[in-house]
Design a protein around this motif. Structure first.
Motif, PDB file in Angstrom:
ATOM      1  N   VAL A  21       6.046   2.589   3.196  1.00 53.42           N
ATOM      2  CA  VAL A  21       4.696   3.132   3.312  1.00 53.42           C
ATOM      3  C   VAL A  21       4.096   3.229   1.915  1.00 53.42           C
ATOM      4  CG1 VAL A  21       3.289   5.125   3.986  1.00 53.42           C
ATOM      5  CG2 VAL A  21       5.235   4.433   5.403  1.00 53.42           C
ATOM      6  N   VAL A  22       2.852   2.797   1.797  1.00 55.61           N
ATOM      7  CA  VAL A  22       2.063   3.039   0.592  1.00 55.61           C
ATOM      8  C   VAL A  22       0.974   4.014   1.016  1.00 55.61           C
ATOM      9  CG1 VAL A  22       0.593   2.051  -1.187  1.00 55.61           C
ATOM     10  CG2 VAL A  22       2.543   0.748  -0.323  1.00 55.61           C
ATOM     11  N   ALA A  23       1.040   5.225   0.510  1.00 54.92           N
ATOM     12  CA  ALA A  23       0.135   6.275   0.956  1.00 54.92           C
ATOM     13  C   ALA A  23      -0.741   6.752  -0.194  1.00 54.92           C
ATOM     14  CB  ALA A  23       0.914   7.460   1.526  1.00 54.92           C
ATOM     15  N   HIS A  24      -2.039   6.868   0.074  1.00 53.05           N
ATOM     16  CA  HIS A  24      -2.915   7.526  -0.883  1.00 53.05           C
ATOM     17  C   HIS A  24      -2.484   8.973  -1.011  1.00 53.05           C
ATOM     18  CE1 HIS A  24      -6.938   9.517  -1.886  1.00 53.05           C
ATOM     19  NE2 HIS A  24      -6.534   8.899  -2.971  1.00 53.05           N
ATOM     20  N   VAL A  25      -2.633   9.533  -2.190  1.00 54.40           N
ATOM     21  CA  VAL A  25      -2.181  10.901  -2.437  1.00 54.40           C
ATOM     22  C   VAL A  25      -2.772  11.881  -1.433  1.00 54.40           C
ATOM     23  CG1 VAL A  25      -3.997  11.277  -4.161  1.00 54.40           C
ATOM     24  CG2 VAL A  25      -1.952  12.697  -4.196  1.00 54.40           C
ATOM     25  N   GLU A  26      -4.027  11.660  -1.035  1.00 49.19           N
ATOM     26  CA  GLU A  26      -4.638  12.567  -0.056  1.00 49.19           C
ATOM     27  C   GLU A  26      -4.444  12.025   1.364  1.00 49.19           C
ATOM     28  OE1 GLU A  26      -5.356  15.396  -1.008  1.00 49.19           O
ATOM     29  OE2 GLU A  26      -5.525  15.083  -3.170  1.00 49.19           O
ATOM     30  N   THR A  27      -3.192  11.771   1.729  1.00 54.33           N
ATOM     31  CA  THR A  27      -2.824  11.452   3.103  1.00 54.33           C
ATOM     32  C   THR A  27      -2.176  12.698   3.686  1.00 54.33           C
ATOM     33  OG1 THR A  27      -2.438   9.127   2.547  1.00 54.33           O
ATOM     34  CG2 THR A  27      -1.508   9.919   4.605  1.00 54.33           C
ATOM     35  N   TYR A  28      -2.698  13.146   4.808  1.00 55.02           N
ATOM     36  CA  TYR A  28      -2.225  14.383   5.435  1.00 55.02           C
ATOM     37  C   TYR A  28      -1.478  13.985   6.703  1.00 55.02           C
ATOM     38  CZ  TYR A  28      -5.891  15.730   2.229  1.00 55.02           C
ATOM     39  OH  TYR A  28      -6.678  15.852   1.109  1.00 55.02           O
ATOM     40  N   ILE A  29      -0.174  14.106   6.636  1.00 60.45           N
ATOM     41  CA  ILE A  29       0.683  13.496   7.636  1.00 60.45           C
ATOM     42  C   ILE A  29       1.509  14.552   8.357  1.00 60.45           C
ATOM     43  CG2 ILE A  29       2.405  13.006   5.846  1.00 60.45           C
ATOM     44  CD1 ILE A  29       3.189  10.517   7.408  1.00 60.45           C
ATOM     45  N   GLY A  30       1.663  14.394   9.693  1.00 62.26           N
ATOM     46  CA  GLY A  30       2.458  15.359  10.429  1.00 62.26           C
ATOM     47  C   GLY A  30       2.627  15.001  11.896  1.00 62.26           C
TER      48      GLY A  30
END
Length: 799
Positions: A604-613
Motif C-alpha cells: 500500500v502507498v498511502a497519503h499521510v492523511e489516509t484515515y483507515i479502519g
C-alpha cells in the motif's frame, strides 16, 4: 551552478525552527511528521531548565486538537533548544525557519545573532504575513541575503496544503527552487509563489472576501447563520462558510490580519473596508474569541447552538437557512445561468450573493498584477488556503467572463460597488485568464505556464484550474458500470503499469466493483507486471455499498447477501494471491471493505492523511471481507512463544471499537497497514510512487505469497479472555449490550471459533466463520436499525 552543487542544496535533512509559539511549534511538528530532524529554539527559560520554553511547547503538541503530530512518537523527532547556549546546533541545519513575533526589530536582532552559526549552504526563511520580506531582507547580514526568503505556512501546518513562498530581490533562484522542492516532496505541500505585498495572496483575497461578506450582510440585513448557509457549500466553499470560519480561525487572529491590511494598505482603493466591526471588537474585548474559547460569533448552551444577533447584541437560536427561492437559484447547473439569475433577481439574499461575488471579482482584477505572477496562483492559493472548490478567477470564467465583466463595469458606473476604481483594460479585452497554454500575468499580458521544477514530474495528474487542457486518463483496457481499468498516456511515463479506478459514489464496493477487481487482476496477470488501485479523488473507499443490499434485504433474500459476502472474500483473496503485485494507492477514508482491500494488497502507498479502519460495528456487523481473517493470521505469525493473544488483543480491540487511524502512520501502528507499506506526504504523488512500487517488485522477481496450509489460533480460551475485557467495558458504560454482542461475535471469529488454543486452521476456516457470524448479525433487528440509520443519516447509531 554545477549539478553537484544543485544536488547538495536540495538535500534538506535537518531544520531549525526559531520561535516555539503556536505556529513555530506546529511547523516543527509537521517537519517531524515528515521524518526531518528538527531543532525548536526559543529564549532561555528564566528558571529551571534553560530549554523550558521549548520543552513546554513540545509537550503541548501532544494535547492540541486537531493533532499536529501524525503519531505520538513523532514528538521525539524535535530537539528543544535555546538562543543562549545552543546556537552551535544551527551549524548542522540545512534550513532555518524564523517564526517569532511580528516585530522587525526583534527579527533583526535575531538574524544578527544566528548569522555566525549558520552553515554556508543553509537557507534562512521567515514565516511572516505581516511584515515586508524585502524590509526583513535588509536586516539580514549581507552574506545571507542570497539565501533568504519568505515562507508562509497556513494554520494548522499539518493539514493545510498551502504554503506561500516569497522571493526577495537578492535571493538566488536555486534557493527558491530547493525550498519549493523540499516543501512539495518532503512536506507534501502545494506551493504558490507570492509577491511581497501585505498578507500575500490567500489572506489578502480570502480576508477581503470575508470583510465584503460581513459588510453586505449588514447592509442587506441578513442574519449571520443565514449568511453561513448561503456562503458555504452552496457556493462551493467549506461548511464553515464565513462566520464559522472566523470562529475557527480565532476572532483575535482574524482581527490581527485585518489590522495588517489597515496599517499597510493605505493606498488600496478598498482601504475603508479594512476595519474590524464594532460588534467584533466587543466580542474580542470580552474574551469571546471563537472556537478556542467556546464562544464567539456562535456559542453552544447545552445542546443548543446560538448565534450573535448584531441588532440586539444578544445570542439567539441558530439554524435559520436561506430562502427556498434563492437556494433554487443556487442549484441552477449552468454557472452562467446561475450568476445571471442571481444578478437579475430582486430577492435581497440573491442580491447579497451577487454583491459578494462581484466585489471579490472586482478586487482580484485590480490587484492581480500587484499580488501574484499569474491568475492560476491566485486560484490555487484560495482553493488550498480557504478551501474553495474553485478559485475566484475560475468561478468568474465559468460564469461567462465577458458577461460578468460587463455587469461589474455597469455596477461600478452606477456606484453600487465598494470602490469606484475601474476595471483594468485587459479585463474587457479578454475571454478569461486561464487557457490551455497558461494563465494570465496581468503585468505583462502574457500567459504563464506551469513550473518546470523536476519535482512536479512526480505528479502525473496535478491539480488543474478551469481552462487548462483536461487531464488525459489514458486508454481503457477494461470497464464495467462500476470500475475502469486503464493505462496512463505515454507522456506521463506511467503507461507500463495499469490502473484500476472505481466509478461508484465515494468508491463504495458493490457487485460491480467485486467483479471488476477480479477481472482486472486476471488481465494484469496475463499482460502486465502488476496493477495499481487508485482514484484521482479521495476517498479510497467508504466500504461496502449498503444500498445495493437493499432489495435482497427488504425481501429477506439472505442467500443472495451471503453470496455477495463470499464474493467479497473471493475478491480480497484474489488481490492477495494475484500472480502480479496489486498495489493500493490510498488517500482520505478507507473504511470497512476499503480497508480490507488494502490489507490484502501486496503493498500500500498511502497519503499521510489516509484515515483507515474496520468500522463495521457502526452498522451492527463485523468485518467479513477478510479483515478478521487477516488479523487472525497476522497475530499467529507475529506471536512470540505461542502467545497469540498478546498480539491479537490489540487487533481485536481496533475492530470491536471501530478504531480509525488518525493518519496513515497511526493506521500502520494499529495494524491495518503493514510495516512494508509506504506513507507519502504529497497526495499528488500517490500514483507515481505506487507504479514505481509495482516496477520495483516486478524487477526483483515478484512471487505471489503461498497460502498458508495452517496457522494457530487463540481458541475458546482466547475468546474467554476477550469476553472478560468486554464485560468490564459494558459495566463501565463504554459499550452497549448490543456492542457487547457484536464484540463477542468478532472475538469468536478471530480466535478461530469453538476450538482449543493452538489449534491449526486455514484461511477458509476463518472466512467461513466471518460469513456465518456476519449473516447472523444481519438478521438481528438492532443491526437492521443501525444499517437504516447509517443509510438515512450517514452516522452510526448506538443501540
Amino acid at each position: 551552478m554545477t549539478a553537484l552543487n544543485q544536488k547538495s542544496t536540495t538535500q534538506i535533512r535537518r531544520v531549525a525552527v526559531l520561535g516555539a509559539g503556536v505556529m513555530g511549534a506546529q511547523i516543527a511538528a509537521h517537519l517531524s511528521n515528515a521524518g526531518i530532524a528538527t531543532v525548536l529554539f526559543d529564549l532561555p527559560a528564566p528558571n529551571g531548565d534553560a530549554n523550558g520554553i521549548a520543552l513546554k511547547a513540545i509537550d503541548n503538541l501532544k494535547k492540541l486538537k486537531p493533532a499536529p503530530l501524525m503519531s505520538a512518537g513523532r514528538v521525539d523527532g524535535i530537539t528543544p533548544a535555546n538562543y543562549g547556549s545552543d546556537l552551535a546546533l544551527l551549524a548542522d541545519c540545512d534550513l532555518v525557519i524564523e517564526a517569532i513575533a511580528e516585530r522587525l526589530d526583534w527579527k533583526s536582532d535575531l538574524y544578527a545573532k544566528i548569522a555566525p552559526h549558520l552553515a554556508p549552504h543553509a537557507i534562512l526563511a521567515t514565516n511572516t504575513s505581516g511584515l515586508s520580506i524585502e524590509s526583513l531582507a535588509q536586516a539580514v547580514p549581507a552574506e545571507l541575503r542570497a539565501r533568504f526568503c519568505g515562507i508562509h505556512f497556513f494554520n494548522p501546518p499539518r493539514y493545510m496544503y498551502l504554503v506561500e513562498l516569497i522571493a526577495t530581490q537578492g535571493v538566488h533562484g536555486d534557493t527558491l527552487g530547493a525550498l519549493e522542492t523540499f516543501l512539495t516532496l518532503r512536506l507534501g505541500k502545494g506551493v504558490v509563489r507570492a509577491k511581497d505585498t501585505p498578507n500575500f495572496i490567500a489572506n489578502r483575497i480570502g480576508v477581503f472576501s470575508m470583510l465584503t461578506t460581513i459588510k453586505h450582510a449588514q447592509d442587506f440585513g441578513i442574519r449571520f447563520d443565514v449568511v453561513d448557509d448561503l456562503t458555504g457549500p452552496r457556493l462551493g466553499r467549506p461548511k464553515s462558510a464565513t462566520f464559522r470560519t472566523a470562529d475557527v480561525v480565532g476572532l483575535d487572529t482574524f482581527a490581527h490580519v485585518v489590522k495588517t491590511m489597515t496599517d499597510t494598505l493605505a493606498s488600496d482603493p478598498w482601504h475603508s473596508l479594512f476595519t474590524t466591526p464594532d460588534w467584533l471588537q466587543k466580542l474580542i474585548a470580552a474574551g469571546a474569541l471563537g472556537q478556542k474559547t467556546r464562544q464567539g460569533i456562535y456559542k453552544k448552551v447545552g445542546k443548543e447552538l446560538l448565534v450573535l444577533d448584531v441588532s440586539s447584541g444578544e445570542y439567539v437560536a441558530a439554524g435559520q437557512k436561506g430562502s427556498d427561492a434563492v437556494k433554487a437559484l443556487l442549484k441552477i447547473a449552468d454557472p452562467a445561468e446561475r450568476i445571471k439569475a442571481l444578478r437579475e433577481s430582486e430577492l435581497p439574499e440573491a442580491q447579497f450573493i451577487w454583491a459578494c461575488l462581484r466585489d471579490v471579482w472586482h478586487y482580484i482584477a485590480v490587484q492581480l498584477e500587484h499580488i501574484a505572477d499569474n491568475a492560476r496562483d491566485v486560484d490555487f492559493a484560495i482553493r488550498w488556503g480557504f478551501g474553495w472548490a474553485q478559485g475566484p478567477f475560475e468561478m468568474w470564467q465559468a460564469a461567462g467572463w465577458k458577461a460578468v465583466a460587463e455587469a461589474i463595469a455597469a455596477d461600478i458606473a452606477a456606484g453600487q460597488t465598494l470602490s469606484s476604481t475601474p476595471l483594468p483594460a485587459w479585463v474587457l479585452q479578454r475571454d478569461g485568464v486561464h487557457a490551455a497554454n497558461g494563465s494570465l500575468n496581468a503585468a505583462t499580458g502574457e500567459l504563464v505556464g506551469r513550473s518546470t521544477l523536476p519535482v512536479y514530474q512526480r505528479q502525473l495528474y496535478p491539480p488543474q484550474v478551469l481552462g487548462e487542457v483536461a487531464p488525459d486518463f489514458g486508454q481503457t483496457i477494461y470497464e464495467n458500470d462500476s470500475v475502469r481499468m486503464w493505462l496512463p498516456p505515454a507522456a506521463t511515463g506511467g503507461n507500463d503499469v495499469p490502473v484500476l479506478s472505481f466509478k461508484t459514489k465515494a468508491h463504495c464496493i458493490g457487485a460491480g466493483v467485486l467483479a471488476g477487481v477480479q477481472e482486472s487482476i486476471k488481465i494484469a496477470e496475463q499482460y502486465y507486471q502488476g496493477l495499481v488501485i487508485w482514484h484521482p479523488e479521495a476517498p479510497f473507499s467508504v466500504g461496502a455499498d449498503l444500498m445495493s443490499m437493499g432489495p435482497a434485504f427488504m425481501t429477506g433474500d439472505f442467500a443472495a447477501i451471503e453470496q455477495m459476502v463470499a464474493e467479497f472474500q473471493n475478491t480480497s483473496q484474489a488481490i492477495k494471491y494475484a500472480k502480479v503485485p496489486v498495489v493500493g494507492a490510498a488517500q482520505g477514508y478507507a473504511f470497512g471493505g476499503g480497508c480490507e482491500f488494502l490489507m490484502h494488497c501486496a503493498r500500500v502507498v498511502a497519503h499521510v492523511e489516509t484515515y483507515i479502519g474496520l468500522v463495521e460495528v457502526g452498522v451492527g456487523l463485523l468485518p467479513a471481507g477478510g479483515g478478521c481473517k487477516e488479523f487472525a493470521l497476522r497475530a499467529s505469525k507475529l506471536a512470540r512463544n505461542g502467545n497469540i493473544l498478546e498480539i491479537l488483543k490489540d487487533y481485536y480491540l481496533a475492530m470491536a471499537t471501530a478504531k480509525v487511524g488518525t493518519s496513515a502512520e497511526e493506521g500502520q501502528q494499529i495494524g491495518y497497514l503493514k510495516e512494508s507499506d509506504i506513507v507519502v506526504m504529497n497526495a499528488n504523488e500517490l500514483l507515481f510512487v505506487a507504479q514505481a512500487q509495482v516496477r520495483a517488485m516486478a524487477a526483483t522477481g515478484y512471487r505471489a505469497p503461498v497460502p498458508p496450509k495452517a496457522f494457530a489460533v487463540a481458541g475458546r480460551s482466547g475468546a474467554a479472555t476477550i469476553r472478560g475485557q468486554l464485560v468490564n467495558m459494558l459495566e463501565g458504560g463504554f459499550i452497549s449490550k448490543y456492542d457487547y454482542h457484536i464484540g463477542m461475535q468478532i472475538a469468536e471469529v478471530v480466535t478461530g471459533g469453538d476450538v482449543e488454543a493452538g489449534t491449526l486452521v486455514n484461511e477458509d476456516w476463518i472466512l467461513k466463520l466471518e460469513r456465518e457470524r456476519f449473516m447472523g448479525l444481519l438478521k438481528k433487528g438492532k443491526t437492521q436499525e443501525r444499517i437504516m440509520h447509517m443509510i438515512e443519516f450517514n452516522k452510526p447509531l448506538r443501540n
